[in-house]
Design an enzyme around this catalytic site. Structure first.
Site, PDB file in Angstrom:
ATOM      1  N   HIS A 112      40.345  40.389  31.606  1.00 29.81           N
ATOM      2  CA  HIS A 112      39.544  40.549  32.821  1.00 29.81           C
ATOM      3  C   HIS A 112      40.304  41.121  34.025  1.00 29.81           C
ATOM      4  O   HIS A 112      39.673  41.620  34.956  1.00 29.81           O
ATOM      5  CB  HIS A 112      38.891  39.220  33.221  1.00 29.81           C
ATOM      6  CG  HIS A 112      39.796  38.343  34.021  1.00 29.81           C
ATOM      7  ND1 HIS A 112      40.825  37.621  33.462  1.00 29.81           N
ATOM      8  CD2 HIS A 112      39.856  38.112  35.354  1.00 29.81           C
ATOM      9  CE1 HIS A 112      41.456  36.982  34.419  1.00 29.81           C
ATOM     10  NE2 HIS A 112      40.906  37.245  35.575  1.00 29.81           N
ATOM     11  N   ASP A 113      41.651  41.089  34.022  1.00 29.76           N
ATOM     12  CA  ASP A 113      42.397  41.641  35.171  1.00 29.76           C
ATOM     13  C   ASP A 113      43.440  42.677  34.729  1.00 29.76           C
ATOM     14  O   ASP A 113      44.418  42.924  35.452  1.00 29.76           O
ATOM     15  CB  ASP A 113      43.106  40.508  35.945  1.00 29.76           C
ATOM     16  CG  ASP A 113      42.226  39.899  37.025  1.00 29.76           C
ATOM     17  OD1 ASP A 113      41.352  40.617  37.539  1.00 29.76           O
ATOM     18  OD2 ASP A 113      42.402  38.706  37.339  1.00 29.76           O
TER      19      ASP A 113
ATOM     20  N   HIS B 274      48.478  34.670  34.929  1.00 29.00           N
ATOM     21  CA  HIS B 274      47.094  34.413  35.368  1.00 29.00           C
ATOM     22  C   HIS B 274      46.134  34.679  34.206  1.00 29.00           C
ATOM     23  O   HIS B 274      45.225  33.884  33.945  1.00 29.00           O
ATOM     24  CB  HIS B 274      46.765  35.296  36.573  1.00 29.00           C
ATOM     25  CG  HIS B 274      45.304  35.293  36.944  1.00 29.00           C
ATOM     26  ND1 HIS B 274      44.642  34.183  37.407  1.00 29.00           N
ATOM     27  CD2 HIS B 274      44.354  36.290  36.895  1.00 29.00           C
ATOM     28  CE1 HIS B 274      43.371  34.474  37.650  1.00 29.00           C
ATOM     29  NE2 HIS B 274      43.168  35.749  37.335  1.00 29.00           N
TER      30      HIS B 274
ATOM     31  N   HIS C 120      48.024  38.370  40.110  1.00 25.36           N
ATOM     32  CA  HIS C 120      47.184  38.901  39.022  1.00 25.36           C
ATOM     33  C   HIS C 120      48.054  39.457  37.888  1.00 25.36           C
ATOM     34  O   HIS C 120      48.012  40.645  37.550  1.00 25.36           O
ATOM     35  CB  HIS C 120      46.228  39.969  39.567  1.00 25.36           C
ATOM     36  CG  HIS C 120      45.139  39.372  40.400  1.00 25.36           C
ATOM     37  ND1 HIS C 120      45.147  39.386  41.774  1.00 25.36           N
ATOM     38  CD2 HIS C 120      44.016  38.696  40.044  1.00 25.36           C
ATOM     39  CE1 HIS C 120      44.068  38.766  42.228  1.00 25.36           C
ATOM     40  NE2 HIS C 120      43.371  38.324  41.205  1.00 25.36           N
ATOM     41  N   ASN C 121      48.830  38.562  37.311  1.00 25.80           N
ATOM     42  CA  ASN C 121      49.802  38.949  36.281  1.00 25.80           C
ATOM     43  C   ASN C 121      49.427  38.324  34.931  1.00 25.80           C
ATOM     44  O   ASN C 121      48.351  37.723  34.793  1.00 25.80           O
ATOM     45  CB  ASN C 121      51.200  38.501  36.732  1.00 25.80           C
ATOM     46  CG  ASN C 121      51.175  37.043  37.192  1.00 25.80           C
ATOM     47  OD1 ASN C 121      50.462  36.222  36.617  1.00 25.80           O
ATOM     48  ND2 ASN C 121      51.916  36.720  38.235  1.00 25.80           N
ATOM     49  N   PHE C 122      50.337  38.451  33.966  1.00 25.88           N
ATOM     50  CA  PHE C 122      50.031  37.946  32.626  1.00 25.88           C
ATOM     51  C   PHE C 122      49.846  36.423  32.605  1.00 25.88           C
ATOM     52  O   PHE C 122      49.026  35.898  31.850  1.00 25.88           O
ATOM     53  CB  PHE C 122      51.140  38.372  31.644  1.00 25.88           C
ATOM     54  CG  PHE C 122      50.898  37.856  30.244  1.00 25.88           C
ATOM     55  CD1 PHE C 122      49.835  38.333  29.482  1.00 25.88           C
ATOM     56  CD2 PHE C 122      51.733  36.893  29.690  1.00 25.88           C
ATOM     57  CE1 PHE C 122      49.598  37.858  28.203  1.00 25.88           C
ATOM     58  CE2 PHE C 122      51.503  36.413  28.405  1.00 25.88           C
ATOM     59  CZ  PHE C 122      50.437  36.900  27.656  1.00 25.88           C
TER      60      PHE C 122
HETATM   61  C1  0WF Z   1      43.183  31.433  49.013  1.00 23.39           C
HETATM   62  C2  0WF Z   1      41.711  31.466  48.649  1.00 23.39           C
HETATM   63  C3  0WF Z   1      41.601  31.434  47.133  1.00 23.39           C
HETATM   64  N1  0WF Z   1      41.916  30.266  46.495  1.00 23.39           N
HETATM   65  C4  0WF Z   1      41.874  30.118  45.145  1.00 23.39           C
HETATM   66  O1  0WF Z   1      42.143  29.028  44.613  1.00 23.39           O
HETATM   67  C5  0WF Z   1      41.487  31.252  44.411  1.00 23.39           C
HETATM   68  C6  0WF Z   1      41.363  31.542  43.038  1.00 23.39           C
HETATM   69  N2  0WF Z   1      40.998  32.834  42.940  1.00 23.39           N
HETATM   70  N3  0WF Z   1      40.885  33.341  44.170  1.00 23.39           N
HETATM   71  C7  0WF Z   1      41.176  32.408  45.092  1.00 23.39           C
HETATM   72  N4  0WF Z   1      41.222  32.520  46.450  1.00 23.39           N
HETATM   73  C8  0WF Z   1      40.563  34.704  44.480  1.00 23.39           C
HETATM   74  C9  0WF Z   1      41.508  35.678  43.828  1.00 23.39           C
HETATM   75  C10 0WF Z   1      40.750  36.940  43.722  1.00 23.39           C
HETATM   76  C11 0WF Z   1      39.332  36.594  43.821  1.00 23.39           C
HETATM   77  C12 0WF Z   1      39.225  35.121  44.037  1.00 23.39           C
HETATM   78  N5  0WF Z   1      41.120  32.641  49.191  1.00 23.39           N
HETATM   79  C13 0WF Z   1      39.670  32.819  49.106  1.00 23.39           C
HETATM   80  C14 0WF Z   1      39.597  33.098  50.584  1.00 23.39           C
HETATM   81  C15 0WF Z   1      41.047  32.758  50.627  1.00 23.39           C
HETATM   82  O2  0WF Z   1      38.849  32.303  51.365  1.00 23.39           O
HETATM   83  C16 0WF Z   1      37.466  32.296  51.232  1.00 23.39           C
HETATM   84  C17 0WF Z   1      36.813  31.148  51.647  1.00 23.39           C
HETATM   85  C18 0WF Z   1      35.444  31.072  51.528  1.00 23.39           C
HETATM   86  C19 0WF Z   1      34.730  32.160  51.034  1.00 23.39           C
HETATM   87  C20 0WF Z   1      35.390  33.305  50.639  1.00 23.39           C
HETATM   88  C21 0WF Z   1      36.785  33.389  50.751  1.00 23.39           C
HETATM   89 ZN    ZN Z   2      41.404  36.948  37.602  1.00 19.50          ZN
END
Ligand code: 0WF
Ligand code: ZN
Length: 495
Positions: free
Chosen positions: A281-282, A245, A241-243
């Site tokens: 946003h972050d 991103h 969650h850096n610049f």
């Molecule tokens: C690693 C996976 C995940 N993958 C992404 O591409 C992505 C982009 N943003 N985020 C992501 N997370 C999160 C960063 C902060 C909020 C969103 N994560 C999500 C988790 C592992 O696995 C799930 C799977 C299904 C439902 C909920 C979480």
């Molecule tokens: Zn974000």
């Protein structure tokens, strides 16, 4: 003889060290050097909770988890790191040339300044090349980022680095960005890893300019530059969650605006709200999510009564920056316009809390059969969806761009779960390094979060099928294959 227990954070992770109070200074230093995974030439600094530097020695005062020290690798002794000799000599020749020209002309000509910037940029790029890290000559980008814990923003070295980026940004912003780059910037295939921070700020300036925001909202260029620089300074050096991103999310929003022709469907002020929300946003994300904030009863959770503490904080920081007159890109807006922008940004930024994902997606689904770009409620939920899509859209990018982002995210997740384990807090299963793998975390996220969300947006804008939906389907296939291969490999090892 007593044993001392020291709690400290390093690279954003909580660690515990134990040593006997009669051991040597060198042993204590070695212990902390190992914890920081620092090389023999790196310089270590230890700070107490009030931010003062303390000696790393056997006399270090014992503490508990709530009064952690912070260990930082502030710099490496570059003298002892071999930089390719060609680059070294190029730099020396440039210094020599610069001092000769200075003697004759009294000022550094632009061409020399530019050459110097190019050499510096090339050096920094080399230092960031992951596949050269095994040489031990350079620092891996993530490693370098990880060396700063979230709370080290604006430490002395950081301030110097930020000032360098500011100078570079201001210098570059007077140069022309080519039409080719401007067009590329409007697509989801844009590769953020090719650009430095100062260059990204120039590109953000291009986005504000090419959407006519400067003209429509009477924003002075200098104010926009101050604002962008402050935004840059308020993102922490953490793995995900850096610049960078922040840049990617804003760039995706910019791309979506162009691809969907939203310039002709929404008012300019709505686009301004969406782009600025993406940018902010972050802000000041500490690298630990809301669940952690609430479970650890952090200051943020206390301040916001456990209600979207992070998103409330990001938004408050944004308006803190905008409250400085020299950064206030809203200063020439009418009071009605200001109210609309503030209200819109608050809604869009708070909508990025994933705990509200289903609530917002379901609301959007209801509007779809009768969607009307003039309807205030429809527009509002679309704007939230646009920010949400941009926020989690890495997998819509080419694999070579998306995959390193997943590594960064898992690094941040693992840091959190390690800390949770150390503090005895509940551990979020998808963050646990002992439970998740790259493909397993991604296949479920794509199946259950990305595809349903992107499919709904594509119903409103069918042209997005090829730009975001198809790449995400390909990513699912890629990670499914990786998952199968891993399982087969595990099966083969067992039998
Ligand atoms: C690693 C996976 C995940 N993958 C992404 O591409 C992505 C982009 N943003 N985020 C992501 N997370 C999160 C960063 C902060 C909020 C969103 N994560 C999500 C988790 C592992 O696995 C799930 C799977 C299904 C439902 C909920 C979480
Ligand atoms: Zn974000």
């Amino acid at each position: 003889m007593t044993t001392k227990v020291i709690y400290f954070t390093v690279n954003g992770k909580l660690e515990k060290a134990e040593f006997r109070s009669d051991c040597s200074i060198a042993d204590v230093k070695d212990l902390f050097r190992a914890a920081a995974e620092a090389g023999p030439h790196d310089i270590l600094k230890m700070y107490n909770p009030s931010g003062s530097m303390v000696n790393i020695s056997p006399r270090l005062e014992a503490n508990d988890m709530d009064s952690c020290y912070r260990l930082e690798v502030v710099a490496s002794d570059l003298q002892s790191v071999a930089v390719p000799t060609e680059l070294d000599s190029m730099e020396n020749r440039l210094h020599h040339l610069e001092s000769k020209v200075l003697e004759e002309a009294g000022k550094t000509p632009d061409i020399v300044f530019e050459l110097k910037s190019q050499v510096e940029a090339f050096k920094r790029k080399l230092e960031n090349v992951k596949h050269l890290s095994w040489l031990g000559l350079f620092k891996d980008k993530n490693e370098q980022q990880a060396k700063f814990s979230p709370k080290t923003r604006r430490s002395r070295q950081n301030v110097q680095e930020q000032e360098r980026v500011r100078r570079q940004f201001l210098h570059m912003s007077s140069l022309q960005v080519t039409e080719e780059v401007r067009e590329h910037l409007k697509t989801p295939i844009f590769d953020n890893w090719q650009w430095e921070e100062a260059e990204m700020m120039v590109l953000l300036q291009v986005m504000y300019t090419d959407l006519d925001f400067l003209m429509v909202f009477h924003i002075e260029l200098e104010v926009l530059q101050n604002f962008l620089f402050e935004v840059y300074c308020h993102y922490n050096n953490i793995p995900f969650h850096n610049f960078q991103h922040c840049f990617c999310v804003t760039q995706m929003m910019y791309g979506l605006i162009w691809l969907t022709d939203l310039r002709n469907k929404l008012e300019r002020i709505d686009l301004f709200i969406m782009l600025t929300s993406a940018l902010c946003h972050d802000l000041d994300h500490p690298g630990y999510n809301n669940v952690y904030q609430i479970n650890a009863q952090t200051d943020l959770a206390l301040r916001y009564n456990d209600i979207s503490p992070l998103e409330n904080h990001h938004c408050a920081i944004a308006f803190g920056i905008l409250s400085k007159p020299e950064c206030n890109i809203l200063k020439n807006l009418s009071s009605e316009q200001y109210k609309q922008v503030r209200g819109g940004m608050i809604k869009c930024i708070l909508a990025t809390d994933m705990a509200r994902h289903n609530e917002i997606l379901n609301k959007f689904k209801v509007t779809l059969p009768v969607f009307d770009f003039k309807n205030k409620e429809h527009k509002e939920v679309l704007m939230k969806i646009m920010v949400k899509v941009s926020d989690i859209s890495n997998e819509a990018r080419p694999m070579a761009v998306a995959e390193p982002w997943l590594d960064c995210l898992l690094q941040e997740f693992f840091n959190q779960s390690d800390t949770e384990k150390l503090k005895g807090l509940p551990v979020t299963p998808f963050m646990d390094r002992d439970k998740v793998s790259k493909p397993s975390s991604q296949t479920n996220f794509i199946r259950f979060v990305l595809l349903p969300l992107f499919t709904e947006l594509t119903k409103l804008f069918p042209c997005l099928e090829q730009h975001i939906l198809e790449p995400v389907r390909r990513a699912l296939e890629y990670y499914s294959n990786m998952e199968k291969a891993t399982q087969e490999e595990a099966g083969a090892t067992k039998s």
